[in-house]
Design a protein around this motif. Structure first.
Motif, mmCIF file in Angstrom:
data_model
loop_
_atom_site.group_PDB
_atom_site.id
_atom_site.type_symbol
_atom_site.label_atom_id
_atom_site.label_comp_id
_atom_site.label_asym_id
_atom_site.label_seq_id
_atom_site.Cartn_x
_atom_site.Cartn_y
_atom_site.Cartn_z
ATOM 1 N N PRO A 112 29.332 -18.466 -45.976
ATOM 2 C CA PRO A 112 29.887 -17.421 -45.110
ATOM 3 C C PRO A 112 30.353 -18.003 -43.776
ATOM 4 O O PRO A 112 29.865 -19.046 -43.341
ATOM 5 N N PRO A 113 31.272 -17.340 -43.104
ATOM 6 C CA PRO A 113 31.761 -17.823 -41.810
ATOM 7 C C PRO A 113 30.607 -18.077 -40.833
ATOM 8 O O PRO A 113 29.676 -17.273 -40.734
ATOM 9 N N GLY A 114 30.664 -19.208 -40.175
ATOM 10 C CA GLY A 114 29.665 -19.568 -39.173
ATOM 11 C C GLY A 114 28.359 -20.087 -39.736
ATOM 12 O O GLY A 114 27.448 -20.427 -38.985
ATOM 13 N N ASP A 115 28.228 -20.168 -41.055
ATOM 14 C CA ASP A 115 26.988 -20.621 -41.689
ATOM 15 C C ASP A 115 27.208 -22.019 -42.255
ATOM 16 O O ASP A 115 28.117 -22.232 -43.044
ATOM 17 N N HIS A 116 26.355 -22.950 -41.844
ATOM 18 C CA HIS A 116 26.464 -24.335 -42.320
ATOM 19 C C HIS A 116 25.176 -24.808 -42.968
ATOM 20 O O HIS A 116 24.988 -26.006 -43.167
ATOM 21 N N ASP A 117 24.280 -23.890 -43.291
ATOM 22 C CA ASP A 117 22.951 -24.254 -43.764
ATOM 23 C C ASP A 117 22.927 -24.533 -45.268
ATOM 24 O O ASP A 117 22.463 -23.711 -46.058
ATOM 25 N N CYS A 118 23.411 -25.685 -45.627
ATOM 26 C CA CYS A 118 23.396 -26.103 -47.025
ATOM 27 C C CYS A 118 22.001 -26.544 -47.440
ATOM 28 O O CYS A 118 21.576 -26.330 -48.572
ATOM 29 N N ALA A 119 21.274 -27.163 -46.513
ATOM 30 C CA ALA A 119 19.968 -27.743 -46.829
ATOM 31 C C ALA A 119 18.980 -26.690 -47.331
ATOM 32 O O ALA A 119 18.276 -26.910 -48.321
ATOM 33 N N THR A 120 18.910 -25.539 -46.660
ATOM 34 C CA THR A 120 17.988 -24.495 -47.088
ATOM 35 C C THR A 120 18.342 -23.998 -48.482
ATOM 36 O O THR A 120 17.465 -23.750 -49.312
ATOM 37 N N ARG A 121 19.624 -23.887 -48.756
ATOM 38 C CA ARG A 121 20.061 -23.413 -50.061
ATOM 39 C C ARG A 121 19.683 -24.411 -51.161
ATOM 40 O O ARG A 121 19.151 -24.022 -52.193
ATOM 41 N N TRP A 122 19.968 -25.687 -50.951
ATOM 42 C CA TRP A 122 19.628 -26.678 -51.974
ATOM 43 C C TRP A 122 18.116 -26.829 -52.123
ATOM 44 O O TRP A 122 17.617 -27.004 -53.236
#
Length: 162
Positions: free
Chosen positions: A67-77
């Protein structure tokens, strides 16, 4: 006929490679339903769009748009790895039940922000990866790939020219 080549980049798109710790492992394809469910669980907690993906026996590639403004790939993986590891513990019995995700997965993953000029090439790379590894004779023969979704939607022809 590659209509899927339009870049999503709502928030931003990222190309990922995640690997199991055992290079000769087949856990991802042996337990593909658990891997898919782990992705669904992660998406329900922290939404993202899976633009393209492929699961091979010991690693997976994906392009996700956050989503716009969200860069949190680490939490998702991390959520995907934990959910998959827990599922394996349940299905494989007590020997894996207490296993930490880092005993199944390599601790890190490769992440690359996708520019609009490279999006189409990365989608093609993902869809052709099983062929490059000698796992099939043509990309559409590999069952664990988003290529089938693209073919069903009429975005690409069901030929070698994925």
């Amino acid at each position: 006929m590659n209509d899927y080549r339009a870049n999503r980049v709502a928030g931003h798109s990222y190309f990922f490679t995640v690997r199991l710790s055992g290079r000769d492992s087949t856990l991802l394809t042996d337990h593909i339903a658990a891997f898919g469910e782990a992705i669904r669980q992660a998406r329900s907690r922290k939404p993202f769009h899976v633009d393209a993906w492929v699961a091979l026996p010991d690693h997976a590639h994906a392009i996700w748009t956050l989503p716009p403004g969200d860069h949190d790939c680490a939490t998702r993986w991390r959520a995907v790895k934990i959910a998959f590891s827990k599922s394996l513990g349940k299905s494989l019995g007590k020997s894996r039940a207490g296993a930490a995700p880092d005993t199944i997965w390599e601790p890190h993953y490769r992440q690359h922000p996708v520019g609009s000029d490279e999006y189409a090439g990365l989608v093609d790379y993902i869809h052709h990866n099983p062929l490059r590894h000698g796992l099939c004779g043509a990309p559409q023969e590999w069952p664990w790939s988003s290529l089938h979704r693209f073919i069903a939607a009429g975005m690409v022809a069901g030929s070698n020219s994925a």
